[in-house]
Design a protein around this motif. Structure first.
Motif, PDB file in Angstrom:
ATOM      1  N   ALA A 154      -0.136   5.223   5.219  1.00  0.00           N
ATOM      2  CA  ALA A 154       1.046   5.009   4.381  1.00  0.00           C
ATOM      3  C   ALA A 154       2.066   4.124   5.089  1.00  0.00           C
ATOM      4  O   ALA A 154       2.683   3.250   4.468  1.00  0.00           O
ATOM      5  CB  ALA A 154       1.666   6.354   4.013  1.00  0.00           C
ATOM      6  N   ASP A 155       2.224   4.324   6.380  1.00  0.00           N
ATOM      7  CA  ASP A 155       3.167   3.483   7.132  1.00  0.00           C
ATOM      8  C   ASP A 155       2.721   2.024   7.129  1.00  0.00           C
ATOM      9  O   ASP A 155       3.545   1.107   6.991  1.00  0.00           O
ATOM     10  CB  ASP A 155       3.282   3.995   8.571  1.00  0.00           C
ATOM     11  CG  ASP A 155       3.943   5.372   8.638  1.00  0.00           C
ATOM     12  OD1 ASP A 155       4.653   5.729   7.672  1.00  0.00           O
ATOM     13  OD2 ASP A 155       3.746   6.076   9.650  1.00  0.00           O
ATOM     14  N   MET A 160       2.934  -3.632   5.014  1.00  0.00           N
ATOM     15  CA  MET A 160       2.214  -4.747   4.394  1.00  0.00           C
ATOM     16  C   MET A 160       2.849  -5.151   3.072  1.00  0.00           C
ATOM     17  O   MET A 160       2.961  -6.345   2.765  1.00  0.00           O
ATOM     18  CB  MET A 160       0.745  -4.367   4.196  1.00  0.00           C
ATOM     19  CG  MET A 160      -0.027  -4.170   5.488  1.00  0.00           C
ATOM     20  SD  MET A 160      -1.710  -3.554   5.232  1.00  0.00           S
ATOM     21  CE  MET A 160      -2.464  -4.976   4.464  1.00  0.00           C
ATOM     22  N   LEU A 161       3.268  -4.184   2.268  1.00  0.00           N
ATOM     23  CA  LEU A 161       3.892  -4.516   0.986  1.00  0.00           C
ATOM     24  C   LEU A 161       5.278  -5.090   1.168  1.00  0.00           C
ATOM     25  O   LEU A 161       5.778  -5.812   0.299  1.00  0.00           O
ATOM     26  CB  LEU A 161       3.948  -3.273   0.098  1.00  0.00           C
ATOM     27  CG  LEU A 161       2.596  -2.806  -0.442  1.00  0.00           C
ATOM     28  CD1 LEU A 161       2.725  -1.459  -1.138  1.00  0.00           C
ATOM     29  CD2 LEU A 161       2.015  -3.832  -1.400  1.00  0.00           C
ATOM     30  N   GLY A 162       5.903  -4.776   2.282  1.00  0.00           N
ATOM     31  CA  GLY A 162       7.212  -5.354   2.549  1.00  0.00           C
ATOM     32  C   GLY A 162       7.154  -6.747   3.129  1.00  0.00           C
ATOM     33  O   GLY A 162       8.168  -7.459   3.170  1.00  0.00           O
ATOM     34  N   ALA A 163       5.969  -7.170   3.578  1.00  0.00           N
ATOM     35  CA  ALA A 163       5.818  -8.504   4.178  1.00  0.00           C
ATOM     36  C   ALA A 163       5.629  -9.551   3.088  1.00  0.00           C
ATOM     37  O   ALA A 163       4.890  -9.348   2.128  1.00  0.00           O
ATOM     38  CB  ALA A 163       4.629  -8.513   5.137  1.00  0.00           C
ATOM     39  N   LYS A 164       6.294 -10.667   3.200  1.00  0.00           N
ATOM     40  CA  LYS A 164       6.180 -11.747   2.227  1.00  0.00           C
ATOM     41  C   LYS A 164       4.861 -12.498   2.349  1.00  0.00           C
ATOM     42  O   LYS A 164       4.494 -13.246   1.457  1.00  0.00           O
ATOM     43  CB  LYS A 164       7.343 -12.724   2.392  1.00  0.00           C
ATOM     44  CG  LYS A 164       8.705 -12.113   2.083  1.00  0.00           C
ATOM     45  CD  LYS A 164       9.800 -13.145   2.211  1.00  0.00           C
ATOM     46  CE  LYS A 164      11.163 -12.537   1.867  1.00  0.00           C
ATOM     47  NZ  LYS A 164      12.260 -13.528   1.995  1.00  0.00           N
ATOM     48  N   SER A 165       4.161 -12.322   3.450  1.00  0.00           N
ATOM     49  CA  SER A 165       2.926 -13.070   3.676  1.00  0.00           C
ATOM     50  C   SER A 165       1.717 -12.457   2.983  1.00  0.00           C
ATOM     51  O   SER A 165       0.622 -12.999   3.056  1.00  0.00           O
ATOM     52  CB  SER A 165       2.654 -13.156   5.184  1.00  0.00           C
ATOM     53  OG  SER A 165       2.550 -11.858   5.741  1.00  0.00           O
ATOM     54  N   LEU A 166       1.877 -11.311   2.304  1.00  0.00           N
ATOM     55  CA  LEU A 166       0.759 -10.666   1.633  1.00  0.00           C
ATOM     56  C   LEU A 166       0.255 -11.539   0.492  1.00  0.00           C
ATOM     57  O   LEU A 166       0.998 -11.910  -0.399  1.00  0.00           O
ATOM     58  CB  LEU A 166       1.192  -9.296   1.103  1.00  0.00           C
ATOM     59  CG  LEU A 166       0.103  -8.448   0.453  1.00  0.00           C
ATOM     60  CD1 LEU A 166      -0.965  -8.079   1.478  1.00  0.00           C
ATOM     61  CD2 LEU A 166       0.695  -7.182  -0.151  1.00  0.00           C
ATOM     62  N   ARG A 167      -1.047 -11.847   0.484  1.00  0.00           N
ATOM     63  CA  ARG A 167      -1.610 -12.785  -0.494  1.00  0.00           C
ATOM     64  C   ARG A 167      -2.613 -12.132  -1.436  1.00  0.00           C
ATOM     65  O   ARG A 167      -3.288 -12.819  -2.179  1.00  0.00           O
ATOM     66  CB  ARG A 167      -2.288 -13.953   0.242  1.00  0.00           C
ATOM     67  CG  ARG A 167      -1.326 -14.739   1.115  1.00  0.00           C
ATOM     68  CD  ARG A 167      -1.999 -15.958   1.727  1.00  0.00           C
ATOM     69  NE  ARG A 167      -1.097 -16.700   2.583  1.00  0.00           N
ATOM     70  CZ  ARG A 167      -0.233 -17.609   2.162  1.00  0.00           C
ATOM     71  NH1 ARG A 167      -0.173 -17.899   0.872  1.00  0.00           N
ATOM     72  NH2 ARG A 167       0.560 -18.236   3.012  1.00  0.00           N
ATOM     73  N   ASP A 168      -2.722 -10.823  -1.399  1.00  0.00           N
ATOM     74  CA  ASP A 168      -3.689 -10.169  -2.283  1.00  0.00           C
ATOM     75  C   ASP A 168      -3.268 -10.239  -3.746  1.00  0.00           C
ATOM     76  O   ASP A 168      -4.109 -10.151  -4.643  1.00  0.00           O
ATOM     77  CB  ASP A 168      -3.857  -8.704  -1.870  1.00  0.00           C
ATOM     78  CG  ASP A 168      -4.623  -8.567  -0.565  1.00  0.00           C
ATOM     79  OD1 ASP A 168      -5.576  -9.340  -0.364  1.00  0.00           O
ATOM     80  OD2 ASP A 168      -4.268  -7.705   0.251  1.00  0.00           O
ATOM     81  N   PHE A 169      -1.975 -10.374  -4.014  1.00  0.00           N
ATOM     82  CA  PHE A 169      -1.470 -10.374  -5.387  1.00  0.00           C
ATOM     83  C   PHE A 169      -0.705 -11.672  -5.621  1.00  0.00           C
ATOM     84  O   PHE A 169       0.432 -11.820  -5.168  1.00  0.00           O
ATOM     85  CB  PHE A 169      -0.568  -9.156  -5.617  1.00  0.00           C
ATOM     86  CG  PHE A 169      -1.210  -7.858  -5.215  1.00  0.00           C
ATOM     87  CD1 PHE A 169      -2.104  -7.223  -6.058  1.00  0.00           C
ATOM     88  CD2 PHE A 169      -0.943  -7.296  -3.975  1.00  0.00           C
ATOM     89  CE1 PHE A 169      -2.707  -6.040  -5.681  1.00  0.00           C
ATOM     90  CE2 PHE A 169      -1.537  -6.115  -3.594  1.00  0.00           C
ATOM     91  CZ  PHE A 169      -2.429  -5.480  -4.441  1.00  0.00           C
ATOM     92  N   ASP A 233      -4.852   0.254   9.955  1.00  0.00           N
ATOM     93  CA  ASP A 233      -4.706  -1.127   9.482  1.00  0.00           C
ATOM     94  C   ASP A 233      -5.845  -1.501   8.536  1.00  0.00           C
ATOM     95  O   ASP A 233      -5.627  -2.091   7.472  1.00  0.00           O
ATOM     96  CB  ASP A 233      -4.691  -2.090  10.666  1.00  0.00           C
ATOM     97  CG  ASP A 233      -3.367  -2.065  11.411  1.00  0.00           C
ATOM     98  OD1 ASP A 233      -2.456  -1.343  10.957  1.00  0.00           O
ATOM     99  OD2 ASP A 233      -3.246  -2.749  12.436  1.00  0.00           O
ATOM    100  N   GLN A 234      -7.069  -1.165   8.923  1.00  0.00           N
ATOM    101  CA  GLN A 234      -8.218  -1.518   8.093  1.00  0.00           C
ATOM    102  C   GLN A 234      -8.227  -0.738   6.786  1.00  0.00           C
ATOM    103  O   GLN A 234      -8.571  -1.279   5.727  1.00  0.00           O
ATOM    104  CB  GLN A 234      -9.505  -1.257   8.882  1.00  0.00           C
ATOM    105  CG  GLN A 234      -9.695  -2.173  10.082  1.00  0.00           C
ATOM    106  CD  GLN A 234     -10.871  -1.752  10.944  1.00  0.00           C
ATOM    107  OE1 GLN A 234     -11.263  -0.582  10.956  1.00  0.00           O
ATOM    108  NE2 GLN A 234     -11.436  -2.703  11.694  1.00  0.00           N
TER     109      GLN A 234
END
Length: 718
Positions: A154-155, A160-169, A233-234
């Motif tokens: 969860a942490d 990851m959702l707070g990072a702007k670099s996430l490219r999954d969506f 992480d994984q």
């Protein structure tokens, strides 16, 4: 007995204090204001006699604060207690009170509660100074709902959702929905618990891996390897990747892998995109996540039948690949009076029987009537001349890989069915709707899931006159319609014809008008020779097409009937009209005879209380009522375009809408008329109703143009 002596003494003291207060008040009112301090002995005596309590922030007294004197009924001990508690806060400034009796303990004077009537009693300053101040309220501590074993994941999800670099969506609405979804659950993973897949995660993965059964490409929905994910992480990365694939599947299952505008400019269906927040809520709370995700595929019987046929096609040849060797041509000839049956024998025939699904006499080596019929049917589906002769060209087509043209045709037809609305019909009318299949040249009226009436139709010619694919609602029927010639026909056909023969329109019974903007309007009045026949079925749309009767009945006898300029001609319009009217107005009891009795020279509009949806489709592959897969000729080339796009295009790029320029006929070049052309009127003073209003009717009934030399006929609305 009442103690009158003490009472009299108290009254004398009270009267003296009141008299002194009145004297001082009168003196102060008469005296001039002065800042000089008072120094006389009388003033000092008055100040000393009257105590000055500390100001108190108390509400003003009410009637409830005053009580009747009940001292006569109070025992001696209680009376002594009252005197003790009435002692002023500042001893030294008040008259000395009577001593309490010895039978009352000092502690009782301290702990006795004060009565409401003792409002004159003031609290000692020391008591207020020592009272402890209340502590400020503390904010409640938020308790995490995440299981301890899932907290590290969860942490990482939060980070990851707070990072702007996430490219999954890559869609903003999907990313916002995912962030809100995980935030609401304290970023607890949805698909795993303590590192193990949940039933929900297993269901989603199973559905994604089976995407090919729905005519989708499983490669478009990658499934992460949770077994190899051992670290937080994984696991967090696999969690988001599966969520992204699930959203992609739901979106493409419901709306299609490609937007209809990618195929042609004459397609218009209502948009019905998925709501990512709804998808997440639906799948996460469903008892069966796989079934819930499957629910985004089309619910129509047309789609489900094709899905079953796709499985059959792919199931053929699951064993060893059957290859038909080259050899001499085989032709079957039926027996005649002069000649016996010719069924040549060939060692390839058993393989041919297995390949084409001929189950009778599977080991037979004779090329008999059953085998020849199967070859002929295959040739029809493969766009070969259906001769029934096994020649080299037919052998090569039979040996093609299983992802052959037939499977591709089924796939693109399943894709086109995703563009249709989820609700094809009007719910209040038993889900009634009209569906017209352009390549099959048929029209069906459906109600309660079954066909009510079927007829043949003539559709548009290939090219610029192709019948558009659309969904609209039929709002009324016009009996004895006026034909308002479409601008495309005016400028592409009639004006060039006028250059050759200025009298051609008069001989055809057409009315020519010139509008204020310079455009030309041509119409044909109601009548037996009208190009629209006796009835027009109106479902206003941007392509200005409709369904109608026709005086050219002979075209319905042809197998391929693509002859119109885009509108759809109906073979039995009186039966069609009565069928529709009995659905929307069952109490009126319309019959074909009743419809024909309205034929004349006055337009009659029969309005529907509830509009009926009209779905114009392009089904080159469908399952007939007998359960057989039918393949039709791709007359407009839609299949070829879509197959190429799905093979070569990037999936997510195909979902974007493409803008298409629409033709304009307001003032086309070269529209000058030759000399000698007769105008029915020259409307230079008014632009008149638009072509759309002329075609489908405006806000108020319009009087149709009358034939030259005849008076205008009235128009009726029912």
């Amino acid at each position: 007995m009442r103690d009158c002596s003490n009472r009299a003494g108290f009254d004398r003291v009270l009267m003296a204090v009141a008299a002194t207060f009145l004297t001082v008040s009168a003196t102060s009112a008469l005296a001039a204001p002065s800042d000089t301090p008072r120094a006389s002995a009388a003033e000092l005596a008055i100040d000393a006699a009257i105590p000055r309590p500390e100001p108190a922030n108390v509400p003003p007294p009410t009637i409830g604060d005053f009580k009747m004197d009940a001292t006569g009924a109070v025992p001696d001990a209680a009376k002594a207690t009252d005197k003790a508690t009435a002692k002023p806060a500042e001893p030294g400034t008040a008259p000395k009170a009577a001593e309490p009796k010895t039978d009352i303990k000092p502690t009782e004077n301290v702990t006795a509660p004060a009565k409401p009537s003792d409002a004159v009693t003031t609290t000692p300053p020391a008591a207020t100074a020592t009272a402890p101040a209340p502590e400020p309220a503390k904010e409640p501590v938020k308790v995490s709902t995440v299981a301890p074993a899932d907290q590290p994941v969860a942490d990482r999800l939060r980070d990851m959702l707070g990072a702007k670099s996430l490219r999954d969506f890559d869609r903003k609405n999907e990313r916002a929905a995912v962030e809100k979804f995980y935030s609401a659950r304290d970023y607890a993973p949805q698909w795993t618990q303590a590192g193990k897949l949940t039933d929900s995660g297993k269901g989603v993965i199973a559905r994604l891996k089976d995407a090919a059964a729905e005519g989708l490409n499983p490669a478009d929905y990658p499934v992460p390897d949770f077994a190899a994910a051992t670290s937080p992480d994984q696991l967090a990365e696999a969690e988001l990747k599966l969520t992204a694939s699930m959203l992609d599947y739901a979106r493409q299952a419901q709306s299609g892998r490609m937007h209809w505008s990618q195929v042609a400019g004459d397609i218009l269906y209502p948009e019905h995109p998925t709501d990512p927040a709804e998808v997440l809520a639906n799948i996460s709370t469903a008892k069966d996540a796989s079934a819930a995700l499957d629910g985004y595929n089309p619910p129509h019987k047309l789609y489900k039948d094709l899905k079953a046929k796709l499985a059959e096609l792919r199931g053929q040849g699951d064993g060893p690949m059957i290859y038909i060797a080259e050899g001499p041509a085989l032709a079957y000839k039926a027996a005649t009076k002069k000649q016996d049956e010719v069924a040549p024998e060939d060692s390839r025939v058993p393989q041919l029987r297995a390949k084409l699904g001929v189950t009778e006499n599977p080991d037979g080596t004779h090329y008999d009537a059953k085998v020849a019929a199967a070859v002929r049917k295959f040739q029809e589906s493969a766009d070969l001349k259906p001769t029934g002769v096994l020649d080299d060209r037919t052998v090569k087509a039979i040996n093609s890989p299983k992802r052959d043209r037939q499977i591709d045709v089924v796939l693109v037809n399943m894709e086109r069915l995703r563009w249709l609305p989820r609700q094809l019909g009007a719910a209040s009318l038993g889900n009634a709707y009209v569906i017209l299949n352009v390549p099959d040249f048929t029209l069906k009226v459906m109600q309660n899931g079954a066909p009510v009436w079927t007829t043949r139709v003539v559709t548009g010619k290939p090219g610029k006159h192709a019948t558009p694919m659309l969904t609209e609602t039929m709002k009324f029927i016009t009996v004895n319609p006026t034909w308002n010639v479409p601008p495309s026909i005016i400028y592409n056909e009639y004006l060039p014809a006028l250059q050759q023969d200025p009298t051609v329109l008069d001989r055809m019974g057409l009315r020519l008008e010139r509008r204020r903007d310079g455009s030309i309007h041509i119409s044909q009045p109601p009548g037996e020779a009208n190009a629209l026949g006796r009835i027009r079925f109106n479902f206003p749309n941007k392509f200005l097409v409709y369904q109608h009767d026709t005086p050219d009945k002979h075209l319905f006898a042809k197998e391929e009937r693509a002859f119109s300029h885009g509108c759809m001609r109906v073979q039995n319009p009186d039966q069609y009209a009565s069928t529709l009217l009995n659905i929307v107005m069952p109490n009126e009891r319309y019959t074909p005879e009743k419809i024909r009795s309205m034929y004349g020279r006055s337009e009659i509009d029969l309005k529907f209380p509830t509009p009926i949806p009209v779905n114009i489709t392009y089904q080159t592959a469908f399952v007939d009522d007998a359960g057989k897969l039918q393949i039709r000729k791709d007359i407009y080339g839609r299949d070829a375009t879509m197959i190429a796009l799905l093979r070569n295009g990037r999936s997510k790029d195909l979902e974007a809408m493409v803008a298409h320029a629409q033709p304009s006929y307001s003032r086309p070049p070269g529209s000058s008329l030759p000399a000698g052309v007769n105008f029915a009127s020259d409307n230079t003073f008014s632009s008149g109703p638009s072509f759309f209003e002329r075609l489908f009717g405006g806000p108020s009934p319009m009087t149709p143009p009358a034939p030259i030399g005849r008076r205008p006929q009235p128009r009726f609305t029912r």
